[in-house]
Write a protein that holds these residues in place. Structure first.
Motif, short mmCIF file in Angstrom:
data_model
loop_
_atom_site.label_atom_id
_atom_site.label_comp_id
_atom_site.label_asym_id
_atom_site.label_seq_id
_atom_site.Cartn_x
_atom_site.Cartn_y
_atom_site.Cartn_z
N THR A 1 11.23 10.04 18.63
CA THR A 1 11.40 10.89 17.45
C THR A 1 10.15 11.67 17.11
O THR A 1 10.21 12.63 16.34
N GLY A 2 9.01 11.23 17.64
CA GLY A 2 7.73 11.87 17.29
C GLY A 2 7.21 11.43 15.94
O GLY A 2 6.27 12.01 15.42
N LEU A 3 7.82 10.39 15.36
CA LEU A 3 7.41 9.94 14.03
C LEU A 3 6.39 8.82 14.12
O LEU A 3 6.50 7.92 14.96
N VAL A 4 5.39 8.89 13.25
CA VAL A 4 4.36 7.88 13.15
C VAL A 4 4.31 7.43 11.69
O VAL A 4 4.03 8.23 10.80
N THR A 5 4.60 6.15 11.46
CA THR A 5 4.60 5.59 10.12
C THR A 5 3.32 4.82 9.93
O THR A 5 2.99 3.92 10.71
N VAL A 6 2.57 5.18 8.89
CA VAL A 6 1.27 4.56 8.62
C VAL A 6 1.31 3.91 7.24
O VAL A 6 1.71 4.54 6.27
N VAL A 7 0.86 2.65 7.18
CA VAL A 7 0.71 1.97 5.90
C VAL A 7 -0.79 1.82 5.67
O VAL A 7 -1.51 1.34 6.55
N SER A 8 -1.23 2.25 4.49
CA SER A 8 -2.65 2.21 4.17
C SER A 8 -2.85 1.76 2.73
O SER A 8 -1.93 1.84 1.92
N ALA A 9 -4.06 1.32 2.43
CA ALA A 9 -4.38 0.85 1.09
C ALA A 9 -4.30 1.97 0.07
O ALA A 9 -3.94 1.75 -1.08
N ALA A 10 -4.63 3.18 0.47
CA ALA A 10 -4.62 4.36 -0.40
C ALA A 10 -4.17 5.55 0.45
O ALA A 10 -4.18 5.49 1.68
N PRO A 11 -3.76 6.65 -0.20
CA PRO A 11 -3.39 7.84 0.59
C PRO A 11 -4.52 8.25 1.53
O PRO A 11 -5.70 8.19 1.17
N GLY B 1 0.82 -1.20 0.00
CA GLY B 1 0.00 0.00 0.00
C GLY B 1 0.85 1.24 0.00
O GLY B 1 1.93 1.27 -0.56
N VAL B 2 0.35 2.27 0.65
CA VAL B 2 1.02 3.57 0.72
C VAL B 2 1.57 3.75 2.13
O VAL B 2 0.85 3.58 3.11
N THR B 3 2.85 4.11 2.22
CA THR B 3 3.48 4.38 3.51
C THR B 3 3.65 5.88 3.66
O THR B 3 4.23 6.52 2.80
N THR B 4 3.12 6.41 4.75
CA THR B 4 3.21 7.84 5.01
C THR B 4 3.77 8.05 6.41
O THR B 4 3.37 7.35 7.34
N VAL B 5 4.70 9.00 6.56
CA VAL B 5 5.30 9.28 7.85
C VAL B 5 4.85 10.67 8.30
O VAL B 5 4.99 11.65 7.57
N TYR B 6 4.32 10.71 9.52
CA TYR B 6 3.82 11.96 10.10
C TYR B 6 4.67 12.34 11.31
O TYR B 6 5.23 11.48 11.98
N GLN B 7 4.71 13.64 11.61
CA GLN B 7 5.35 14.14 12.82
C GLN B 7 4.24 14.47 13.81
O GLN B 7 3.31 15.21 13.47
N VAL B 8 4.35 13.91 15.01
CA VAL B 8 3.34 14.13 16.05
C VAL B 8 4.04 14.73 17.26
O VAL B 8 5.09 14.27 17.69
#
Length: 105
Positions: free
Chosen positions: A74-84, A36-43
């Motif tokens: 690090t405050g990083l959150v990595t999310v894998v999802s089927a679509a953005p 899927g799509v991997t997105t990294v967020y700062q929290v």
């Protein structure tokens, strides 16, 4: 005179992650992978494993999310999802957990 005892943990080798724990070098990420799509967020506001669990739990409830990995250090959150994902849905989930979504890492 006292003897100082120091125990050092073995360092991981052959890791894709940087010494800061980031697997993505800090650049905004939204890469499509076989899963899927991997997105990294700062929290902002995570300080411990409980914080990581709260974030993971809330984001996991977003439709299409297959995995979430939070790192308080690090405050990083990595999310894998089927679509953005819609950033507002992620923001609402992070807010519900009690933290602040800064944006893409």
């Amino acid at each position: 005179m006292t003897a100082e005892t120091r125990t050092e943990l073995p360092q991981a080798t052959a890791s894709c992650c940087s010494p800061t724990g980031s697997c993505h070098g800090g650049a905004a990420e939204a890469a499509e992978t076989a899963g899927g799509v991997t997105t990294v967020y700062q929290v902002k506001g995570m300080t411990c494993g409980h914080c990581e669990g709260a974030i993971n739990s809330e984001i996991s409830e977003i439709e299409g999310v297959s995995s979430v990995a939070s790192v308080a250090a690090t405050g990083l959150v990595t999310v894998v999802s089927a679509a953005p994902l819609d950033e507002e849905a992620v923001r609402a989930a992070v807010d519900e957990a009690g933290y602040e979504l800064v944006g893409l890492a």
